[in-house]
Design a protein around this motif. Structure first.
Motif, PDB file in Angstrom:
ATOM      1  N   ASP A  90       0.839  -1.202   0.000  1.00  0.00           N
ATOM      2  CA  ASP A  90       0.000   0.000   0.000  1.00  0.00           C
ATOM      3  C   ASP A  90       0.875   1.254   0.000  1.00  0.00           C
ATOM      4  OD1 ASP A  90      -2.122  -1.771   0.236  1.00  0.00           O
ATOM      5  OD2 ASP A  90      -2.112  -1.647   2.435  1.00  0.00           O
ATOM      6  N   ARG A  91       1.834   1.232   0.940  1.00  0.00           N
ATOM      7  CA  ARG A  91       2.689   2.418   1.029  1.00  0.00           C
ATOM      8  C   ARG A  91       3.507   2.589  -0.236  1.00  0.00           C
ATOM      9  NH1 ARG A  91       6.084   1.181   4.890  1.00  0.00           N
ATOM     10  NH2 ARG A  91       5.003  -0.576   5.833  1.00  0.00           N
ATOM     11  N   TRP A  92       3.873   1.456  -0.834  1.00  0.00           N
ATOM     12  CA  TRP A  92       4.644   1.512  -2.075  1.00  0.00           C
ATOM     13  C   TRP A  92       3.831   2.154  -3.213  1.00  0.00           C
ATOM     14  CZ3 TRP A  92       3.730  -1.197  -6.759  1.00  0.00           C
ATOM     15  CH2 TRP A  92       4.744  -1.052  -7.731  1.00  0.00           C
ATOM     16  N   ILE A  93       2.613   1.685  -3.442  1.00  0.00           N
ATOM     17  CA  ILE A  93       1.866   2.202  -4.597  1.00  0.00           C
ATOM     18  C   ILE A  93       1.486   3.665  -4.376  1.00  0.00           C
ATOM     19  CG2 ILE A  93      -0.502   1.537  -3.924  1.00  0.00           C
ATOM     20  CD1 ILE A  93       1.034   1.279  -7.479  1.00  0.00           C
ATOM     21  N   LEU A  94       1.242   4.038  -3.132  1.00  0.00           N
ATOM     22  CA  LEU A  94       0.920   5.448  -2.879  1.00  0.00           C
ATOM     23  C   LEU A  94       2.156   6.321  -3.133  1.00  0.00           C
ATOM     24  CD1 LEU A  94      -1.336   5.030   0.270  1.00  0.00           C
ATOM     25  CD2 LEU A  94      -2.056   5.676  -2.051  1.00  0.00           C
ATOM     26  N   SER A  95       3.304   5.789  -2.840  1.00  0.00           N
ATOM     27  CA  SER A  95       4.543   6.513  -3.110  1.00  0.00           C
ATOM     28  C   SER A  95       4.774   6.625  -4.619  1.00  0.00           C
ATOM     29  CB  SER A  95       5.726   5.787  -2.458  1.00  0.00           C
ATOM     30  OG  SER A  95       6.927   6.494  -2.687  1.00  0.00           O
ATOM     31  N   ARG A  96       4.470   5.540  -5.319  1.00  0.00           N
ATOM     32  CA  ARG A  96       4.622   5.570  -6.781  1.00  0.00           C
ATOM     33  C   ARG A  96       3.643   6.556  -7.406  1.00  0.00           C
ATOM     34  NH1 ARG A  96       8.864   5.536  -7.773  1.00  0.00           N
ATOM     35  NH2 ARG A  96       8.362   5.423  -9.969  1.00  0.00           N
ATOM     36  N   LEU A  97       2.444   6.615  -6.851  1.00  0.00           N
ATOM     37  CA  LEU A  97       1.446   7.556  -7.376  1.00  0.00           C
ATOM     38  C   LEU A  97       1.947   8.988  -7.240  1.00  0.00           C
ATOM     39  CD1 LEU A  97      -1.350   8.363  -8.427  1.00  0.00           C
ATOM     40  CD2 LEU A  97      -2.192   8.263  -6.074  1.00  0.00           C
ATOM     41  N   SER A  98       2.530   9.265  -6.092  1.00  0.00           N
ATOM     42  CA  SER A  98       3.052  10.611  -5.886  1.00  0.00           C
ATOM     43  C   SER A  98       4.160  10.912  -6.896  1.00  0.00           C
ATOM     44  CB  SER A  98       3.587  10.737  -4.464  1.00  0.00           C
ATOM     45  OG  SER A  98       4.164  11.998  -4.289  1.00  0.00           O
ATOM     46  N   ALA A  99       5.016   9.927  -7.114  1.00  0.00           N
ATOM     47  CA  ALA A  99       6.107  10.111  -8.072  1.00  0.00           C
ATOM     48  C   ALA A  99       5.555  10.304  -9.484  1.00  0.00           C
ATOM     49  CB  ALA A  99       7.047   8.911  -8.039  1.00  0.00           C
ATOM     50  N   ALA A 100       4.517   9.533  -9.819  1.00  0.00           N
ATOM     51  CA  ALA A 100       3.922   9.652 -11.153  1.00  0.00           C
ATOM     52  C   ALA A 100       3.314  11.042 -11.330  1.00  0.00           C
ATOM     53  CB  ALA A 100       2.867   8.571 -11.350  1.00  0.00           C
ATOM     54  N   ALA A 101       2.633  11.512 -10.306  1.00  0.00           N
ATOM     55  CA  ALA A 101       2.031  12.843 -10.392  1.00  0.00           C
ATOM     56  C   ALA A 101       3.118  13.893 -10.624  1.00  0.00           C
ATOM     57  CB  ALA A 101       1.265  13.158  -9.111  1.00  0.00           C
ATOM     58  N   ALA A 102       4.228  13.731  -9.932  1.00  0.00           N
ATOM     59  CA  ALA A 102       5.325  14.684 -10.115  1.00  0.00           C
ATOM     60  C   ALA A 102       5.876  14.611 -11.533  1.00  0.00           C
ATOM     61  CB  ALA A 102       6.433  14.400  -9.104  1.00  0.00           C
TER      62      ALA A 102
ATOM     63  N   GLU B 152      -1.490  16.221  -6.927  1.00  0.00           N
ATOM     64  CA  GLU B 152      -0.188  16.839  -6.668  1.00  0.00           C
ATOM     65  C   GLU B 152       0.714  15.787  -6.035  1.00  0.00           C
ATOM     66  OE1 GLU B 152       0.630  19.764  -7.588  1.00  0.00           O
ATOM     67  OE2 GLU B 152      -1.390  20.335  -8.250  1.00  0.00           O
ATOM     68  N   PRO B 153       1.991  15.846  -6.337  1.00  0.00           N
ATOM     69  CA  PRO B 153       2.908  14.962  -5.626  1.00  0.00           C
ATOM     70  C   PRO B 153       2.853  15.326  -4.146  1.00  0.00           C
ATOM     71  CG  PRO B 153       4.116  16.594  -6.910  1.00  0.00           C
ATOM     72  CD  PRO B 153       2.673  16.706  -7.297  1.00  0.00           C
ATOM     73  N   SER B 154       2.945  14.327  -3.302  1.00  0.00           N
ATOM     74  CA  SER B 154       2.767  14.627  -1.896  1.00  0.00           C
ATOM     75  C   SER B 154       3.899  14.022  -1.071  1.00  0.00           C
ATOM     76  CB  SER B 154       1.415  14.079  -1.449  1.00  0.00           C
ATOM     77  OG  SER B 154       1.543  13.368  -0.253  1.00  0.00           O
ATOM     78  N   ALA B 155       4.596  14.881  -0.363  1.00  0.00           N
ATOM     79  CA  ALA B 155       5.699  14.429   0.483  1.00  0.00           C
ATOM     80  C   ALA B 155       5.170  13.456   1.522  1.00  0.00           C
ATOM     81  CB  ALA B 155       6.357  15.630   1.144  1.00  0.00           C
ATOM     82  N   GLU B 156       3.923  13.653   1.873  1.00  0.00           N
ATOM     83  CA  GLU B 156       3.300  12.809   2.872  1.00  0.00           C
ATOM     84  C   GLU B 156       3.304  11.336   2.464  1.00  0.00           C
ATOM     85  OE1 GLU B 156      -0.727  13.972   3.465  1.00  0.00           O
ATOM     86  OE2 GLU B 156      -1.123  12.370   4.910  1.00  0.00           O
ATOM     87  N   TRP B 157       3.165  11.088   1.159  1.00  0.00           N
ATOM     88  CA  TRP B 157       3.049   9.705   0.714  1.00  0.00           C
ATOM     89  C   TRP B 157       4.327   9.173   0.069  1.00  0.00           C
ATOM     90  CZ3 TRP B 157      -0.473   7.145   3.011  1.00  0.00           C
ATOM     91  CH2 TRP B 157      -1.654   7.781   3.405  1.00  0.00           C
TER      92      TRP B 157
END
Length: 937
Positions: A659-671, A770-775
Motif C-alpha cells: 500500500d505504502r509503495w503504490i501510494l509513493s509511486r502515485l506521488s512520483a507519477a504525479a510529479a 499533486e505529488p505529496s511528500a506525505e506519501w
RNA sequence: GGGCGCGUAGCUCAGUUGGUUAGAGCGCUACGUUGACAUCGUAGAGGUCAGAGGUUCGAGUCCUCUCGCGCCCACCA
C-alpha cells in the motif's frame, strides 16, 4: 448500482454519451468573473481556426489533441481554462471550392455577379462548412462552443476594419505599384509567403540583342566597331563564355549582346540590358543602344552592381514590370516599366500583335520560335532553379507590377522581435526561435489585397467626383466624400488576405475592439499550439498585431507540433491516398486510442509517422492500453463496489508495504507527469501515466493485494487494501484523464468515494493530483524493490531452467539484507503467488554438491534454487560458463577504471565508491560462479 | 548560397544538467486456460548509440570533421 463491466472495453458504447454529458453540464464553458475577481488564473488557448473547407485529417487530430490535453490538464489544476474554437473563411481556398462547384454547372463567378456569388459561398459555408468542429468533438475536444467564432463574423469583421483603418492612419498601410506575386489561375495577388519556392527543372535561353548604336570605341573590342565575346576582355573567363556561347558575336556584319533568361516571354517588356560596371567584356558597351528584337524598340545598356558577371553571359535583360530585381534596378536607372502580362490576358499595346492574348507559356514558345527564326536564339540549356508556386493551386506564380495594398512591416516587426529576444515569447522546440527571428529581421512589406470576392472587403473608398480623387479609409461606410462632399464614392473592389483577419484572432475572438470582460479576463492567452508551416503566415503576424493593438504578446508559449506523415515519411495527402481518417480510427479503436497514439508520438521537434496500411499495428497500443485500464477498473470495482471505502489517511496505521509503495509511486507519477507537461514533453508525460497504471499498479500492486481479498484475509488488511486501491486508481485515472478522457471518466464515475469525501461531479473538473511528500516513501520503495528483484530473479531462473509452471520450488537465501528481510516478512506470500516459491530457507546457499540455479541479488545476497531431478546438468554448466565469461569481462573493465589514479582522485567520491562496490560484487559473483562450476564438474 | 535539425534494437522512438550493466512500444522466440485483462501474463533473443578524431577520470550526451537524410530561408536572371 450499475451493471457489470464487459471484459473488453467498448469505446463506442460510452464516448458519445460522455461527451454529451460534459457539454450539457457546461464544463467546457469558461467564466470571466472569477478571473476578473482575482479568484482564478486564466489558462487560454485559441484554436488555429481550421479552414471552413477543411475536413478533419490527422494533422487536425494531432494539433487539437495536444490542445485538449493542455486545456484539460490546466482545467483540473484549477485554472479557468478557456479553449476558443472557430474557423477561418479561408479566402482563396473557399472561393476556389465554390468556383469549382460553379464550373460543374458551366458557370463562372462573373455569371453570378459579386453579390450573388458571395451569397452562394455563404450558403455553401452554412451547409457544408465548419463540420470539422463537430468532428473534433468525437475525439473529445473540450473547447467552449458558446464562444465559437468565424473570421467573417460581424464582430471579427469590425476588428478587421478597426485594424486596417488604424494602421492606415498610422501610415503603416499604404497603396502602391510594386512587383507582387500574381497567381494567373486564382487571378489574384499573393503575399511573398503564399508564393512557395519549388525546385523546378527549367531551361535557360540565350537571346541575342543586336547592338545598333552608341558609344563603342573602335579598337578596344575585338573588331573595329563590333563587339565580340572572344577577346573582348582577354581573360580566361571571357574565353570560357565565348566557347560556351558557341562563337563570336558577329551576325551579318553587326554585333550583339547575348543575355540569358529563364522566362524569354518577358523580353517583350525589356527596357534595358544591364552589365556589371567592371566587367571588361562589356565595359565599352555601357551606354550603347540595342535593338529589342520582335518589338523594334531600342533599349540601352546600363551598368549596375547587381549583375553577377559569373552567371550566364554576365549581361541581364531588364524587365522592371516582371521581376523584383529588375524593378529595383529600373528605379535606380530611371527606366520605365512595361507590363506585358495583364491579368485578363487581353490586348496589350506594348506587346506586338502576334503575341497578344496568349497564355504566358504559349507566349514563351511563340517568342522563342520567332527569335529562332531570326537567328537570335543562341542556344537553350537545361537549368535547375526554384520557381514560386501558388500555395493554394500550385500554379507557377508570375511576378508582376501591380497596384496593391501593403502593410509596412518593419515597425511592427521590431517589437515582435524584442518579445522573443527578451523571453516574453518562447518557442517549443526552441530551435524555431531562430527561424522566427530570422524572418522578422529580414521582413518585407506584406501585400494584403486580393482580387477575390470572398473575404473582408478593403474598407477604402475612392471619390470619383471630378477633380477630387480623395481616398477614404473608414470604420463605417461613408456616405459622402469628406473633401468635396460628393457622393460618387466607390469602394475598393479587393478583399484582404485571409491571414489579415487571422492575425487578430487572439483578441478579435474575445470581443475586441470592444473592451469586453472576456478580453480583460482572457487576453493575453497562454499557449498557442500549431504547425511550423504557418509560423510566418500566422504566428509571427499574431505577435505583431497583438503587440501593436494590445501592447502584449498574444501568447507566452508557442508549441510547434510536428507534421503527420505516413510510414514512408511522406506527407499525408488526399492525392496520395495515404491519409488516415481520424473518425475511422475513433470508430475502430476509440478516441482514447487515437489520442494515445498521437500524444505518444508527439515528441517535440519530431514528425509523427503513422502507417495507413496497417491501422491495427498503428493504433493497437492505444487500444490495448485502454483495455488494460478498463480491466484494472473491472478488477477494482469487483472489490470496491458496494463496500465501505475509507480514506487512506484514516487507515494509515493499517497500511501495508504494498500500500505504502503504490501510494509513493502515485506521488512520483504525479510529479513526473506534471513536470513533463510543464515542459510540453507530452510523450514523456503519457509514458509516465502508462508506466504507473500498467507496470506498477496492474503488474504489481493488483497482484500483491489479491490475497487480501480472500476469505481468510484479516478485515483490517482488507480495509487498508480497499482504501489504497481506491486511492491509487482514483489518482491514476485523474492523471490519465487529460490524455484519455473517455475511459478515465467512465471508470472514475463508478469508483466509490471514501466516507466523508465529497464526490466531485466529473473528472473534467476534478482536482489534479499533486505529488505529496506525505506519501513519498523511499523505504517502502527500497523494500518492495528488493522483493520485486527477488521475484524477478526466481522467475528468470525458473524460465531458464524450464521448471514447470505448476511446480513449487524451494529457494535458499544466504542472507536477507534489511529491505528484503522486511519485505519478505510483510509480503512473503507474494513469493508464492508470483514466483511459485514454496519455501524460503536461510543459511548457506551453496548447498554442497547439489545441482541448482544460482544468482546474486543486489546487496550481495546469494540465491540458490535446488534443481535436482529437474534440469539437465550439462546444459547448466554451459550456461554458467558463459555467464562467468561475461562477468570476468565486466570485472576487468571495472578494475581497470579503479586502477586509473585520475579516476580515483578526480571523480566524486560516491562514484568511485560505487565502482568499488561493483568490482567487489563482480569478484564475489565470479568466485561463487567458479566454485559452483567446479562443484558441478 | 545561408540557417536549423536528425542519424540509438528488425520498425517507431525515449534517453531532461556528461556518471550504476543504454530503455519503451510494436515485431520476433519459448512457455502459460492461476476468477481483472489472450486487446493478456512470464521469460528471452536482439544495440561497435552513422563514421573518424578530440575534450574529460568518464561521452549516446560536449567540440571538430566526414558521410547520409530532412526542413526553413534566399532576387543568380
Amino acid at each position: 448500482m450499475s451493471e457489470p463491466l464487459s471484459p473488453q472495453y467498448d469505446p463506442g458504447a460510452i464516448e458519445p454519451e460522455l461527451y454529451r454529458r460534459w457539454h450539457e453540464r457546461g464544463y467546457f464553458h469558461a467564466h470571466a468573473e472569477p478571473v476578473l475577481a482575482g479568484e482564478r488564473s486564466p489558462y487560454v488557448i485559441v484554436i488555429p481556426p481550421p479552414n471552413v473547407t477543411a475536413r478533419l485529417h490527422m494533422g487536425h487530430g494531432l494539433n487539437n489533441t495536444l490542445q485538449d490535453l493542455l486545456i484539460r490538464w490546466r482545467r483540473m489544476q484549477g485554472f479557468e481554462a478557456l479553449w476558443v474554437p472557430g474557423s477561418d473563411h479561408a479566402g482563396i481556398a473557399t472561393q476556389n471550392v465554390v468556383e469549382r462547384e460553379l464550373a460543374r454547372e458551366g458557370k463562372t463567378r462573373y455569371d453570378l455577379g459579386r453579390e450573388a456569388f458571395v451569397e452562394r459561398v455563404w450558403a455553401w459555408v452554412r451547409e457544408t462548412g465548419a463540420t470539422i468542429l463537430e468532428q473534433l468533438q468525437a475525439i473529445g475536444c473540450s473547447f467552449d462552443l458558446s464562444r465559437n467564432r468565424f473570421t467573417l463574423d460581424p464582430g471579427l469583421s469590425r476588428a478587421v476594419r478597426e485594424v486596417f483603418v488604424s494602421l492606415y492612419e498610422k501610415g503603416l498601410i499604404y497603396r502602391g505599384n510594386y512587383i507582387i506575386n500574381w497567381c494567373p489561375r486564382c487571378l489574384t495577388a499573393l503575399s511573398d509567403e503564399e508564393a512557395e519556392a519549388e525546385e523546378t527543372q527549367g531551361k535557360l535561353y540565350y537571346l541575342r540583342y543586336p547592338v545598333v548604336g552608341g558609344r563603342e570605341r573602335p579598337g578596344t573590342g575585338a573588331g573595329a566597331g563590333t563587339f565580340t565575346f572572344t577577346g573582348a576582355g582577354g581573360s580566361e573567363d571571357a574565353h570560357a563564355h565565348a566557347d560556351a556561347h558557341g562563337g563570336d558575336g558577329e551576325m551579318g556584319g553587326g554585333s550583339y549582346i547575348v543575355v540569358a533568361t529563364t522566362r524569354p516571354e518577358t523580353m517583350l517588356g525589356d527596357v534595358a540590358v544591364a552589365v556589371h560596371p567592371e566587367d571588361p567584356r562589356y565595359r565599352d558597351l555601357v551606354g550603347a543602344e540595342l535593338e529589342l528584337p520582335l518589338t523594334g524598340r531600342r533599349i540601352p545598356v546600363v551598368a549596375d552592381d547587381m549583375v553577377d558577371p559569373e552567371f550566364g553571359t554576365g549581361a541581364v535583360k531588364i524587365t522592371p514590370a516582371h521581376d523584383p530585381n529588375d524593378f529595383e534596378l529600373g528605379r535606380r536607372h530611371d527606366l520605365p516599366a512595361l507590363d506585358v502580362m495583364t491579368p485578363e490576358a487581353t490586348m496589350n499595346e506594348t506587346v506586338p500583335p502576334p503575341f497578344r492574348g496568349l497564355d504566358r507559356f504559349e507566349a514563351r514558345q511563340a517568342v522563342v520560335e520567332a527569335l529562332d527564326r531570326l537567328g537570335l536564339l543562341e542556344k537553350v540549356e537545361e537549368h535547375a532553379h526554384t520557381v514560386p508556386h501558388c500555395y493554394r493551386c500550385d500554379t507557377v506564380v508570375e511576378p508582376r507590377l501591380s497596384e496593391q495594398w501593403f502593410v509596412r512591416m518593419r515597425p511592427l516587426a521590431e517589437p515582435a522581435l524584442a518579445a522573443s529576444r527578451e523571453g516574453r515569447l518562447r518557442f517549443t522546440p526552441k530551435s524555431w526561435t531562430g527561424v522566427y527571428e530570422h524572418w522578422l529581421e529580414n521582413i518585407r512589406d506584406w501585400c494584403i489585397s486580393r482580387q477575390l470576392w470572398w473575404g473582408h472587403r478593403i474598407p477604402v473608398w475612392y471619390c470619383r467626383a471630378d477633380g477630387c480623387g480623395e481616398t477614404i479609409a473608414a470604420r463605417e461606410d461613408p456616405t459622402h466624400c469628406p473633401r468635396c462632399g460628393g457622393n460618387e464614392l466607390e469602394q475598393d473592389p479587393d478583399v484582404l488576405d485571409t491571414w489579415f483577419s487571422s492575425a487578430l484572432w487572439p483578441f478579435s475572438t474575445l470581443g475586441w475592439p470592444d473592451e469586453t470582460r472576456d478580453l480583460a479576463a482572457f487576453y493575453p492567452t497562454q499557449t498557442l499550439v500549431t504547425g511550423p508551416d504557418i509560423l510566418f503566415f500566422w504566428v509571427a503576424r499574431m505577435v505583431m498585431m497583438g503587440l501593436e493593438f494590445r501592447g502584449e504578446v498574444p501568447f507566452r508559449d508557442v508549441l510547434l507540433n510536428g507534421m503527420v506523415r505516413d510510414h514512408l515519411r511522406r506527407k499525408m495527402s488526399k492525392s496520395l491516398g495515404n491519409g488516415i481518417d481520424p473518425l475511422e480510427v475513433v470508430q475502430r479503436f476509440g478516441a482514447d486510442a487515437l489520442r494515445y497514439t498521437l500524444i505518444a508520438g508527439a515528441a517535440p521537434g519530431t514528425d509523427l509517422y503513422l502507417n495507413y496500411e496497417n491501422l491495427e499495428e498503428t493504433f493497437a497500443p492505444g487500444r490495448n492500453f485502454a483495455n488494460k485500464v478498463w480491466n484494472i477498473g473491472r478488477f477494482a470495482l469487483m472489490r470496491l463496489e458496494g463496500r465501505r471505502v475509507r480514506r487512506v489517511e484514516e487507515v494509515r496505521d493499517g497500511l501495508e508495504l504494498a500500500d505504502r509503495w503504490i501510494l509513493s509511486r502515485l506521488s512520483a507519477a504525479a510529479a513526473d507527469v506534471t513536470r513533463h507537461l510543464e515542459a510540453f514533453r507530452v510523450h514523456e508525460a503519457v509514458a509516465a501515466v502508462y508506466r504507473f497504471l500498467w507496470s506498477e499498479l496492474a503488474d504489481w500492486y493488483l497482484e500483491l493485494i489479491k490475497p487480501r481479498f480472500t476469505a481468510e484475509a484479516e478485515e483490517a488488511s482488507r480495509e487498508a487494501a480497499t482504501a489504497t486501491l481506491a486511492a491509487a486508481l482514483d489518482g491514476g485515472l485523474r492523471l490519465l484523464h487529460p490524455f484519455m478522457p473517455f475511459i478515465s471518466e467512465a471508470l472514475w464515475l463508478r469508483l466509490p468515494v471514501p466516507d466523508g469525501v465529497e464526490r466531485e461531479p466529473s473528472l473534467v473538473v476534478a482536482r489534479w493530483p499533486e505529488p505529496s511528500a506525505e506519501w513519498e516513501d523511499a523505504e517502502a520503495e527500497a523494500r518492495l524493490g528488493a522483493l520485486m528483484e527477488l521475484i524477478g530473479t526466481v522467475r528468470t531462473l525458473r524460465s531458464e531452467y524450464g521448471v514447470p509452471t505448476g511446480r513449487k520450488v524451494e529457494v535458499r537465501l544466504s542472507q536477507a539484507p534489511e529491505p528484503l528481510r522486511v519485505a519478505l516478512a510483510a509480503e512473503g506470500r507474494a513469493l508464492e503467488s508470483l514466483a511459485g516459491v514454496a519455501e524460503v530457507v536461510y543459511g548457506d546457499a551453496r548447498a554442497n554438491g547439489q545441482a541448482g540455479a544460482h544468482a546474486v541479488l543486489r546487496g550481495g545476497a546469494e540465491l540458490f534454487l535446488p534443481l535436482s531431478g529437474i534440469i539437465d546438468l550439462e546444459r547448466e554448466r554451459g550456461r554458467l560458463g558463459a555467464e562467468l565469461d561475461r562477468l570476468e569481462a565486466q570485472l576487468r573493465a571495472t578494475e581497470a577504471r579503479l586502477a586509473n589514479t585520475n579516476f580515483v582522485s578526480k571523480a566524486p567520491a560516491e562514484v568511485v565508491a560505487r565502482e568499488r562496490e561493483k568490482a567487489a560484487s563482480f569478484r564475489d559473483q565470479r568466485d561463487k560462479l567458479s566454485r559452483k562450476l567446479a562443484a558441478l564438474a
